[in-house]
Each structure stands twice: as structure tokens, then as C-alpha cells.
Design an enzyme around this catalytic site. Structure first.
Site, PDB file in Angstrom:
ATOM      1  N   CYS A 216       0.923  -1.216   0.071  1.00  0.00           N
ATOM      2  CA  CYS A 216      -0.099  -0.107   0.138  1.00  0.00           C
ATOM      3  C   CYS A 216       0.866   1.136  -0.089  1.00  0.00           C
ATOM      4  O   CYS A 216       0.398   2.418   0.002  1.00  0.00           O
ATOM      5  CB  CYS A 216      -1.031   0.004   1.277  1.00  0.00           C
ATOM      6  SG  CYS A 216      -0.206   0.430   2.785  1.00  0.00           S
TER       7      CYS A 216
ATOM      8  N   CYS B 299       4.701   1.502   4.058  1.00  0.00           N
ATOM      9  CA  CYS B 299       6.117   1.394   4.662  1.00  0.00           C
ATOM     10  C   CYS B 299       7.031   2.455   4.111  1.00  0.00           C
ATOM     11  O   CYS B 299       7.909   3.147   4.745  1.00  0.00           O
ATOM     12  CB  CYS B 299       6.611   0.171   4.531  1.00  0.00           C
ATOM     13  SG  CYS B 299       5.717  -0.981   5.574  1.00  0.00           S
TER      14      CYS B 299
ATOM     15  N   CYS C 106       3.511  -7.005   5.280  1.00  0.00           N
ATOM     16  CA  CYS C 106       3.407  -7.960   4.076  1.00  0.00           C
ATOM     17  C   CYS C 106       4.576  -8.620   3.448  1.00  0.00           C
ATOM     18  O   CYS C 106       4.475  -9.634   2.994  1.00  0.00           O
ATOM     19  CB  CYS C 106       2.821  -6.957   2.976  1.00  0.00           C
ATOM     20  SG  CYS C 106       1.223  -6.204   3.282  1.00  0.00           S
TER      21      CYS C 106
ATOM     22  N   CYS D 161       2.948  -2.767  10.646  1.00  0.00           N
ATOM     23  CA  CYS D 161       1.919  -2.114   9.542  1.00  0.00           C
ATOM     24  C   CYS D 161       1.428  -0.939   9.683  1.00  0.00           C
ATOM     25  O   CYS D 161       0.422  -0.655  10.272  1.00  0.00           O
ATOM     26  CB  CYS D 161       0.748  -3.248   9.725  1.00  0.00           C
ATOM     27  SG  CYS D 161      -0.259  -3.120   8.091  1.00  0.00           S
TER      28      CYS D 161
ATOM     29  N   HIS E 158       3.265  -5.790  26.371  1.00  0.00           N
ATOM     30  CA  HIS E 158       2.502  -5.916  27.674  1.00  0.00           C
ATOM     31  C   HIS E 158       3.585  -5.963  29.051  1.00  0.00           C
ATOM     32  O   HIS E 158       3.213  -5.138  29.905  1.00  0.00           O
ATOM     33  CB  HIS E 158       1.712  -7.290  27.592  1.00  0.00           C
ATOM     34  CG  HIS E 158       0.792  -7.430  28.838  1.00  0.00           C
ATOM     35  ND1 HIS E 158      -0.152  -6.328  29.056  1.00  0.00           N
ATOM     36  CD2 HIS E 158       0.561  -8.320  29.635  1.00  0.00           C
ATOM     37  CE1 HIS E 158      -0.855  -6.691  30.104  1.00  0.00           C
ATOM     38  NE2 HIS E 158      -0.271  -7.662  30.708  1.00  0.00           N
TER      39      HIS E 158
ATOM     40  N   CYS F 232       4.819  -2.300  28.970  1.00  0.00           N
ATOM     41  CA  CYS F 232       3.937  -1.185  28.674  1.00  0.00           C
ATOM     42  C   CYS F 232       3.702  -0.169  30.136  1.00  0.00           C
ATOM     43  O   CYS F 232       3.598  -0.553  31.053  1.00  0.00           O
ATOM     44  CB  CYS F 232       2.471  -1.892  28.562  1.00  0.00           C
ATOM     45  SG  CYS F 232       1.157  -0.493  28.253  1.00  0.00           S
TER      46      CYS F 232
ATOM     47  N   CYS G 104      -5.458  -0.380  32.054  1.00  0.00           N
ATOM     48  CA  CYS G 104      -5.175  -1.224  30.993  1.00  0.00           C
ATOM     49  C   CYS G 104      -5.837  -1.639  30.067  1.00  0.00           C
ATOM     50  O   CYS G 104      -7.128  -1.533  30.288  1.00  0.00           O
ATOM     51  CB  CYS G 104      -4.430  -2.552  31.713  1.00  0.00           C
ATOM     52  SG  CYS G 104      -4.093  -3.956  30.673  1.00  0.00           S
TER      53      CYS G 104
ATOM     54  N   CYS H 174      -6.589  -5.025  23.477  1.00  0.00           N
ATOM     55  CA  CYS H 174      -5.205  -4.820  23.335  1.00  0.00           C
ATOM     56  C   CYS H 174      -4.530  -6.085  23.021  1.00  0.00           C
ATOM     57  O   CYS H 174      -4.638  -7.195  23.848  1.00  0.00           O
ATOM     58  CB  CYS H 174      -4.689  -3.847  24.412  1.00  0.00           C
ATOM     59  SG  CYS H 174      -2.927  -3.487  24.017  1.00  0.00           S
TER      60      CYS H 174
ATOM     61  N   CYS I 125       8.003  -0.416  20.633  1.00  0.00           N
ATOM     62  CA  CYS I 125       6.734   0.780  20.472  1.00  0.00           C
ATOM     63  C   CYS I 125       6.608   1.452  21.799  1.00  0.00           C
ATOM     64  O   CYS I 125       6.573   2.682  21.954  1.00  0.00           O
ATOM     65  CB  CYS I 125       5.483   0.250  19.870  1.00  0.00           C
ATOM     66  SG  CYS I 125       5.382  -0.146  18.077  1.00  0.00           S
TER      67      CYS I 125
ATOM     68  N   CYS J 108       0.283   3.489  19.620  1.00  0.00           N
ATOM     69  CA  CYS J 108      -1.242   2.956  19.579  1.00  0.00           C
ATOM     70  C   CYS J 108      -1.668   2.750  20.786  1.00  0.00           C
ATOM     71  O   CYS J 108      -2.936   2.802  21.284  1.00  0.00           O
ATOM     72  CB  CYS J 108      -0.974   1.561  18.909  1.00  0.00           C
ATOM     73  SG  CYS J 108      -0.550   1.652  16.932  1.00  0.00           S
TER      74      CYS J 108
ATOM     75  N   CYS K  80      -3.380  -1.992  21.068  1.00  0.00           N
ATOM     76  CA  CYS K  80      -2.152  -2.673  19.986  1.00  0.00           C
ATOM     77  C   CYS K  80      -3.040  -3.815  19.251  1.00  0.00           C
ATOM     78  O   CYS K  80      -3.824  -4.499  19.888  1.00  0.00           O
ATOM     79  CB  CYS K  80      -1.074  -3.341  20.901  1.00  0.00           C
ATOM     80  SG  CYS K  80      -0.112  -4.324  19.813  1.00  0.00           S
TER      81      CYS K  80
ATOM     82  N   CYS L  21       0.482  -5.876  15.069  1.00  0.00           N
ATOM     83  CA  CYS L  21       0.862  -5.682  13.532  1.00  0.00           C
ATOM     84  C   CYS L  21       2.388  -6.179  13.100  1.00  0.00           C
ATOM     85  O   CYS L  21       2.750  -6.229  11.970  1.00  0.00           O
ATOM     86  CB  CYS L  21       0.557  -4.455  13.024  1.00  0.00           C
ATOM     87  SG  CYS L  21       1.846  -3.093  13.455  1.00  0.00           S
TER      88      CYS L  21
END
Lengths: 470, 306
Positions: free
Chosen positions: B51, B54, B154, B192, B229, B232, B252, B258, B267, B279, B285, B288
């Protein structure tokens, strides 16, 4: 007659092949072929309907928030839920920021290299040679702005992420509204970035668009196209979502008509899909691939409105909305700055390569200026999201305008799962093949008549295609 | 200046001040890479069923900026979204560059490999009057590469195109090359989209020190070595059994669906877009960066059982 094949058509989203026949220095026939099929609509089947906003964003990584917007509007409609005011405004701010990103990226990074000669280093060489008309100083300014614009578009994505979680592809748009409860620090952070971006649009982007236009004036009459325009409308301004910043409607055979989404059909005679699926309204649409189908040349279906091809995108929206243009337009047209110039004052010039490019730049300013007001409409701490449960059976439609054109999502829900999902995307309108009547699509029509003085360097062909931002 | 591998890992891994300030690669790396640029092997970036997300994400790299990456760091000979050339000139240049640097170049792949209909489902360009399917491109260029960097969900694991019912028999490039007995090493940089730091960091590591340490899914442990997790910022709410039941509520996010408990990525400390958000802070989350996305994580907005 010379046959030119441009494949890959670079500096676009996805895979596109353009074929033109050139005779007497002009394009006499054209074919636009979408050369990839992924099957998103079929991948949606059987899923939890709420997943639509995440799955469909991945259709386009340049304008994922357009699919997020269409899908959540579609789900709102099917679930019978209305976002609270903060939800509507946050959606507009996320999507608006991505508009700015997409339009700036389009002009500077996808289109400019057809007018500005880049540095003599990869990936700016090899390239077509010849028709670069800017004087060395202006050209150098263009190169410098290319780099500056990379930074600006990155900041637009930071604005998307402030309320959307991340960009590209946001976490923050869901059925019932948005996930982020606005906090004052984020609003200020957003506004600070918007200020810099607005300065760039008004002080750099718009002036250079008209500067380039001045050097390529003949391109105001190249790439005319079908002259039918459609807009679904975008950026709802009231909680009933009846009024939009950019207006819905169509301009069909020279007449302004209100939008009637029931008049959309998708044809597949020249597309690699089963013939039995032709002529369906998207609410009943099917996507059944048939490889190697005789006579077909594209994975793109041919959407038609009132059975005619319609161009969509910034030029269509500006024609429909007909706003007062920036003072840069007055200066370019030599009209006293005390007078209001509206988009339709461009007349036939609008239907051209440069008409589309100017429309996009003027629209960028219009959206950015509106966002400045929206940010203060947010109520810090108030909810952005209304809870809703998945209906057992329902139909839904979500219409919006992607930066590059009209976008619709249609859903049927059965047993709380997706029974059918159909997407008519922006570029489908513009880059589609012939319909069952043999009428070429908007890009194909815009290519016909295009002057190609040098078949080794067919600048105008790629300029026409890229002016649609496919 | 010279930068040791150890220092590089420390900087990329975000130990110390770097991550908390900008969440990005820092200037020392840029300097080291610029030193090396003259001798850096060329990079060819090809796109399959994708798409462009990236590539769009890569443009968001902050330190080094994308301008520095393009002009000073990597010798990018082919990239369909940014290069000046169109059509034949562009495509011929890809094949010529590959032939000239056979065995030496790095191949970046964005997008899944669609194998249905002999690959004639994703046609990437015309060569000598013939349409070249992505399968053919991936095989030829994959074979001649020093290493393949698969960028995004992908290219790594098939991503959404490979989601049920996988209409195009799509798969990740590592899997595809293996099926075709091509033994070029493949590094997976999923997401993603993929975070720009993961892409630039992986390519930088490959250019300066060779292939980084990988986990069992072929991902650099440097970026994908930690469970979201467990690290987090909302973990203490989980311990207190305080769960958000609606978006914007404190707590949470597992009850909202999530997928942090099943997802490996950094992340949680790197953040996105200059670390203005991420996210889980914004919503949830959805997993991805994991093999099996989207099917093993869908429905996204339902709590995972077990």
C-alpha cells in the site's frame, strides 16, 4: 503511429501501467491498467465489522485515514450511532492533517520532478531529459523546497499521530467516534505545528505552484479529461453531518446536480472480474476475479455515475465548493487583490494538468485554515466516543473524499459478521478502464489529445497521469 | 568518527537518553554512516502487493532525516515511489543496477509476494515488451542480493493480503525465496507499517556490521526483543486489575482488545512520529509486528481469551 508503454508508472501509490498511441505528435488513444489485485473486499468477509477501520486503512498507505474515515462513517451508519462533537472534530483534525501531508507530498515529491530538474544523483537520475523550463535560480529553489517539504510533511504526520496514535495508519478512528480524549497539551502541540505548516503553505507551496505554472502555461490546456466531476463531500461541520467544508455534488454534462449515491454502478467488461458482476450498485457489489479474461486490461473496475465517467479529486471538489482563492491566484491571473477570485473563475483552465495542481494547492490552504478554527472547537476532557453494539443484521454506507478523490465504503452485516464489503476508491474513479459502453475512464480521456513532441521523453503523458495523484 | 557495534546497539536500543528525547536514531550514527557512504553497497527497493505505507513511514525518519538517508547514506538506485524516472528508463535501470552489482546489493522488499496465476496478479513493469510479475522480480533480484531486507508486515509474513481467505496466495518474501531454494539471508522488519527507526536501523546495521542478531521469526532482536505488555507504561494498572472499559478511560487496555500481551516490538519506549503518541496510549495494539497478523489478532476489539 508509435505505441508508448509506461510501466511502471512511478511516483504514484501502487502499480499502474499506461499505454498511449501517438500520431502526429499527439496521443490518439490511451489505456490505463491497474496491475495488482489484493482482494481486500473479500478479506473483509466474515470478520467482526469493527475491524473494517483497521483492515481497510491498509488499502492505501498514503491516505489510510481516508479509508479510516469512510469505514467508520459506514459503521456509524450501520450501527446507528453518532459520534459526540469531540469525536467528529478529532476525526476531522486527523483526516485534515493527512490531507495536508498528502497534498504536500504529492506536489513536491511525486509531481515536482516532472518540472524541476533534480540533483544529478540517484534516485533523481536517470530521468526524462529536455522539457525543464525553470531558470537555474528557480530550479534550485525547487530542489531546496523538495527537502524542506519532506520535513513539513513529516510534521503533518506528527499532527495525525497526536490524535490518531500513529501515522501512517491510525489507531484512533473507531465506530462511534475517536479514541483520544482531547487534552490541552496535545491541542497546543497540534496548533503549534499547524502554524508552521500554514506558513509553509501560504509562503512557499502556493507561490511556487504559480511560479511553476507561469513557466508551463500551455499545460493549462493539456489533460482536459471527461469534464464530468463528482464529490462525495468531506469534513462535516455540524453534528448532524449535513454540511461539509468541501461540498458534495456532481457536475454532469455541464449541469450542477445534487449527489445521489444510488446512481453509482461498477462495470467490469474490461476488468479482470467475472462478467456476471457487471453493472452492480456497490451495496450489492461483488468482486470475483477472472484472470486472463479476454479483452480485459485492468484489475480496476469502471465506476460510473449516472452511467458516465466522472473525475474526482481536488479539482472536482474545488469546482463543487467554488471557494475564494488565495491572493497568489489574483497575482497570477493579474486580477486586483481587492477582488475575490473564485475557483470557477478559472473556467476551462481548471480542466487541465495545472488546473488540478492549482486546485490541490488552494485546497491545502482552505483545509489548513479551517483546521485552525476546529482545534478550538474541541472540549478538553469531554468524551470523543459513543459506545455501540454490533447489529445482528444491518446495511451501511460511508462516503467521504480521500485527498485524491471520492471514496465510498458499503457494508452488509449478517449474524454480527461482515457478509459483504465493497469499496469504491478515489483512484478507481480516475484510473479506471473503459466501461461496458466502451467509454474510456477520466485519465484515459485526459491523455487523448496530449501533445508528445518527443516520444523518447514523453513528459506530458506522465504529467497528465500524475496530475490526478493516482 | 568510528562507531563500534556495541555503541550502535546501545543507541538503537534506546538505552540512555536517546529514546526518551527523540525516540530516534541519533547523530553519531548519521556521522558514521556518512563516513561509509562512498563504499556502501547499492540498495534496490522493490514493491509487490503493498500500500506504499512502509515507504510513507520511512519518510518520517527524524535522525537521520530522510534527506540525509537518501542523499548521503544509502545509494538508492531504485524506488518506485521516489525516483525521477518513469517506465522503461526506470525499469531498465533496476535490471542494469542489479546486473552490475550482482551478489553485492541489498534488496529491500515492500509488499507480499502473490503467487496465484503464476504471479500474474501483481505486475511490476514491462521489460522488452513482456509484463514482469513480482514473483519473477523477487526471484531474480533475491538470488543476486547480498541480503534481503523485508520491510513491513506484507513483505515479512504476508500481512493483510495473506489474511483469510488469502485471495491471491500471498506470502512473505522469506517464505517465497525458501520455497524457490534461494538461500540469500533475509531480515524481517515487520509492522503495519514498519517504524522508520526499525528500517533505517536495520539497513544501517547491515551496511556497517552485517546482519544483526535475529529472533526465530527473522526479526532483529534489537527492535523486536521485548513484549509490549511486559514493558507497557500501563502495566501497573494491569497488576491492580484496573481495566479501561471505554476509549479514553484510565487503565490497562486488554479488555478493549489490546494485543500487547502477544506482541513483540519496542513501540512502548520508541513511540511513533517523533514519540508524540503510540497505539496503546491512543487506543490498543493490534499485533501488527507478529506473524499471523491479521487473522490471529482479529477481531481486534475483543479481549483475547486464555
Amino acid at each position: 503511429m508509435t505505441k508508448l508503454v509506461i510501466s511502471p508508472m512511478t511516483r504514484i501509490e501502487g502499480h499502474l501501467k499506461i499505454e498511449v498511441d501517438v500520431e502526429g505528435g499527439k496521443v490518439v488513444d490511451a489505456k490505463s491498467s491497474g496491475t495488482t489485485y489484493r482482494g481486500f473486499e473479500n478479506i473483509m468477509r466474515g470478520r467482526d465489522p469493527r475491524d473494517a477501520s483497521q483492515i481497510t486503512q491498509r488499502i492505501c498507505g498514503v491516505c489510510p485515514t481516508a479509508h479510516a474515515t469512510a469505514s467508520v462513517r459506514c459503521l456509524d451508519n450501520a450501527f446507528g450511532v453518532k459520534p459526540p462533537p469531540n469525536g467528529r472534530i478529532i476525526r476531522n483534525l486527523i483526516f485534515g492533517s493527512d490531507y495536508l501531508m498528502s497534498h504536500i507530498l504529492h506536489f513536491y515529491h511525486l509531481v515536482a520532478l516532472d518540472y524541476v530538474k533534480g540533483p544529478d544523483t540517484e534516485p533523481f537520475i536517470p530521468r526524462y531529459e529536455g522539457d525543464y523550463r525553470l531558470d537555474p535560480k528557480t530550479n534550485q529553489a525547487g530542489v531546496e523546497q523538495y527537502l524542506k517539504a519532506l520535513e513539513i510533511r513529516r510534521k503533518c504526520h506528527e499532527m495525525v499521530a497526536l490524535f490518531g496514535g500513529k501515522a501512517p495508519v491510525v489507531a484512533g478512528m473507531v465506530v462511534g467516534g475517536a479514541t483520544e480524549v482531547p487534552a490541552l497539551d496535545k491541542m497546543v502541540s497540534f496548533q503549534w505545528r499547524l502554524k508552521e505548516i500554514r506558513e509553509f503553505i501560504d509562503g512557499t507551496y502556493l507561490p511556487v505552484v504559480y511560479l511553476v505554472a507561469g513557466a508551463y502555461k500551455d499545460l493549462f490546456s493539456v489533460g482536459v479529461g471527461c469534464k464530468n466531476l463528482i464529490s462525495f463531500g468531506v469534513f462535516p461541520l455540524d453534528d448532524a453531518e449535513k454540511n461539509f467544508l468541501l461540498k458534495p455534488g456532481s457536475y454532469t454534462e455541464g449541469k450542477d446536480l445534487p449527489l445521489d449515491p444510488m446512481q453509482i454502478r461498477e462495470y467490469v467488461k474490461y476488468s479482470w472480474y467475472q462478467g456476471r458482476t457487471t453493472g452492480l450498485h456497490p451495496s450489492k457489489g461483488l468482486t470475483v476475479v477472472e484472470f486472463d479474461k479476454e479483452g480485459a486490461y485492468s484489475f480496476i473496475k469502471a465506476p460510473r455515475y449516472r452511467d458516465l465517467p466522472h473525475e474526482s479529486g481536488p479539482m472536482a471538489r474545488m469546482w463543487m465548493t467554488n471557494p475564494v482563492l488565495s491572493k497568489h491566484a489574483n497575482r497570477f491571473l493579474g486580477i486586483d487583490e481587492s477582488k475575490d477570485v473564485r475557483f470557477r473563475d478559472l473556467g476551462d483552465k481548471a480542466f487541465s494538468i495545472l488546473g488540478r495542481i492549482a486546485a490541490r494547492a488552494e485546497e491545502t490552504k482552505l483545509v489548513a485554515d479551517a483546521m485552525e478554527k476546529w482545534i478550538f472547537d474541541l472540549k478538553p476532557g469531554a468524551p470523543s466516543w459513543s459506545n455501540a453494539t454490533i447489529p445482528r443484521e444491518a446495511q451501511g454506507v460511508g462516503l467521504t473524499e480521500a485527498p485524491r478523490g471520492s471514496l465510498g465504503h458499503w457494508i452488509s452485516i449478517r449474524d454480527r459478521k461482515v457478509e459483504n464489503y465493497q469499496v469504491v476508491a478515489a483512484t478507481i474513479w480516475n484510473a479506471c478502464p473503459r466501461d461496458d459502453n466502451g467509454t474510456p475512464g477520466p485519465i484515459e480521456q485526459a491523455l487523448i489529445g496530449t501533445p508528445v513532441p518527443d516520444v523518447k521523453n514523453p513528459f506530458n503523458v506522465v504529467r497528465v497521469v500524475r496530475s490526478f495523484d493516482p | 568518527m568510528t562507531l563500534t557495534r556495541r555503541q550502535f546497539l546501545k543507541i538503537c536500543g534506546g538505552a540512555g537518553a536517546a529514546f526518551s528525547l527523540s525516540g530516534s536514531l541519533i547523530p553519531e550514527i548519521v556521522a558514521a554512516l556518512e563516513n561509509a557512504v562512498a563504499g556502501n553497497p547499492p540498495v534496490l527497493w522493490i514493491q509487490g502487493a503493498m500500500c506504499t505505507g512502509c515507504s510513507t513511514s520511512l519518510l518520517n525518519t527524524t535522525h537521520p532525516s530522510i534527506a540525509e538517508v537518501l542523499l548521503n547514506i544509502i545509494s538508492l538506485k531504485y524506488h518506485g515511489t521516489v525516483m525521477a524516472a518513469s517506465g522503461e528508463i526506470a525499469f531498465d535501470y533496476l535490471w542494469e543496477s542489479a546486473a552490475k552489482n550482482y551478489g553485492k546489493y541489498f534488496l529491500v522488499v515492500e509488499g507480499a509476494v502473490e503467487t496465484i496465476n503464476q504471479g500474474k496478479c501483481c505486475l511490476t513493469g514491462d521489460k522488452e515488451g513482456r509484463e514482469i510479475p513480482f514473483t519473477e522480480l523477487a526471484k531474480y533480484l533475491g538470488k543476486g542480493a547480498a541480503a534481503v531486507v523485508a520491510v513491513g508486515q506484507c513483505a515479512t509474513f504476508g500481512g493483510i493480503p495473506a489474511g483469510q481467505p488469502n485471495p491471491t496466495s500471498a506470502l512473505g518474501v522469506g517464505h517465497f525465496l525458501k520455497d524457490n531454494d534461494i538461500k540469500t539471508p533475509v531480515v524481517n522488519v515487520p509492522g503495519c507499517p514498519a517504524h522508520p527507526d526499525w528500517v533505517v536501523g536495520t539497513i544501517a546495521h547491515a551496511l556497517m556490521f552485517g546482519i544483526p542478531e535475529l529472533d526465530s521469526d527473522g526479526r532483529p532482536t534489537l527492535f523486536y526483543g521485548t513484549l509490549v505488555h511486559d514493558n507497557c507504561p500501563y502495566r501497573s494498572y494491569y497488576e491492580e486489575r484496573r481495566f479501561a472499559k471505554s476509549f479514553g478511560e484510565v487503565g490497562c487496555r486488554v479488555e478493549l482488545g489490546c494485543k500487547g500481551p502477544e506482541t513483540y516490538s519496542d513501540c512502548w519506549k520508541r513511540g511513533w512520529n517523533g514519540n508524540v503518541n503510540w497505539c496503546v496510549q491512543n487506543a490498543i495494539c493490534i499485533g501488527c509486528t507478529q506473524p499471523g497478523f491479521p487473522d490471529n489478532f482479529s477481531p481486534f476489539y475483543v479481549k483475547t481469551t486464555g
